[in-house]
Design an enzyme around this catalytic site. Structure first.
Site, short mmCIF file in Angstrom:
data_model
loop_
_atom_site.label_atom_id
_atom_site.label_comp_id
_atom_site.label_asym_id
_atom_site.label_seq_id
_atom_site.Cartn_x
_atom_site.Cartn_y
_atom_site.Cartn_z
N ASP A 80 18.09 3.47 43.37
CA ASP A 80 18.44 4.55 44.29
C ASP A 80 18.27 4.09 45.74
OD1 ASP A 80 19.08 7.18 45.10
OD2 ASP A 80 16.96 7.75 45.15
N HIS A 208 22.98 14.35 46.67
CA HIS A 208 21.60 13.96 46.94
C HIS A 208 20.89 15.10 47.66
CE1 HIS A 208 21.95 9.29 46.84
NE2 HIS A 208 22.81 9.84 46.01
N GLY A 209 19.58 15.19 47.47
CA GLY A 209 18.76 16.08 48.28
C GLY A 209 19.01 17.55 48.08
N ASN A 230 20.76 14.13 42.24
CA ASN A 230 19.46 13.47 42.36
C ASN A 230 18.33 14.49 42.49
OD1 ASN A 230 21.25 11.30 42.64
ND2 ASN A 230 19.97 10.28 44.14
#
Length: 286
Positions: A80, A208-209, A230
């Protein structure tokens, strides 16, 4: 059953679900994630950041690979946010089946260049590649990025990026942040931008996030074409909050007593994400 990211996400793309990429920082966390994914019969991506890899060491990845190979569920071992060619080469030599090269903070042409180089070397040995275009926010440090400062992914540029680099999946910026949002900030996903990207790009998209976004927003993102999400902060908060509670008993000192209740709390969150992403029972498709 170990796969690369391209093969894993293609099935998700064709069947309209997202696969969780859980960041793990020790073997207990990893094993707990494997247990809950096996219980839910869900495919999984075991994500390891270079900082996490430095902590657990490359030697532990051999044990992770063996555990995955002995499992009936499909899984990917993914680097990652790799930041350099050297990190990518080290991950491939270690046995990772997927790598991310994060050039999102570079100038556009430099991002294209490094992603193409990584694709050329990784694809030669059957390892898949994730790239990122646009910048998401960050609340993991003292220098936080406000939602209004996020550089959203340009859909037309995304098409050019995917075509020129040859990446297997693309992380997009549509209004998320790494870490947990401060209470005075409210994240909001730009599903309209996601729709425009999906029209231009055929490869699987990555989010992401998303730790502080509403479940309804994440669910909508999956419905509108995100195939990998993720998850790091959410499971780590559950794991370490429980550990702080357990360690109030100062007589405890054995990891096999301290860690199991922490893993169970983490597994509860992981199970919620698996259901939210519509990944439950999708291992049967592989």
């Amino acid at each position: 059953m170990i796969l690369n990211m391209k093969d894993l996400l293609q099935v998700a793309r064709e069947n309209g679900f997202a696969i969780p990429a859980f960041n793990i920082s020790d073997y207990s966390m990893f094993n707990g994630i494997m247990e809950i994914c096996e219980e839910k019969n869900a495919p999984v991506i075991i994500a390891i950041h270079p900082d996490e890899l430095k902590h657990i060491t490359s030697e532990m990845v051999k044990g992770i690979l063996e555990r995955v190979n002995n499992s009936k569920i499909p899984a990917v071992i993914h680097l990652d946010h790799g930041a350099s060619i050297d990190q990518i080469i080290n991950a491939i030599r270690t046995g990772f089946t997927s790598v991310m090269i994060d050039g999102s903070l570079l100038q556009y042409e430099d991002n294209v260049d490094i992603c193409k180089k990584v694709c050329d070397l990784a694809h030669a040995v059957g390892v898949s590649v994730e790239g990122e275009l646009g910048t998401i926010g960050n609340t993991d440090s003292t220098e936080t990025t406000a939602p209004e400062d996020i550089l959203y992914t340009n859909p037309i540029q995304a098409r050019d990026f995917a075509e020129r680099t040859g990446i297997d999946c693309l992380a997009v910026a549509i209004g998320t942040c790494h870490g947990i949002y401060p209470k005075d900030k409210v994240p909001k996903l730009r599903i309209d931008i996601l729709d425009d990207i999906r029209k231009e790009v055929s490869i699987p998209l990555v989010l992401h996030g998303g730790s502080s976004n509403k479940d309804s927003e994440i669910e909508k993102a999956v419905e509108h074409g995100v195939n990998k999400i993720n998850i790091s902060s959410d499971i780590k908060v559950a794991y370490y909050n429980k550990m702080r509670e357990v360690l109030k008993d100062e007589s405890l000192r054995e990891p096999n007593v301290i860690q199991p209740p922490c893993v169970e709390e983490m597994k509860k969150i992981a199970a919620e994400k698996i259901k939210l992403f519509k990944a439950e029972n999708m291992a049967m498709l592989y």
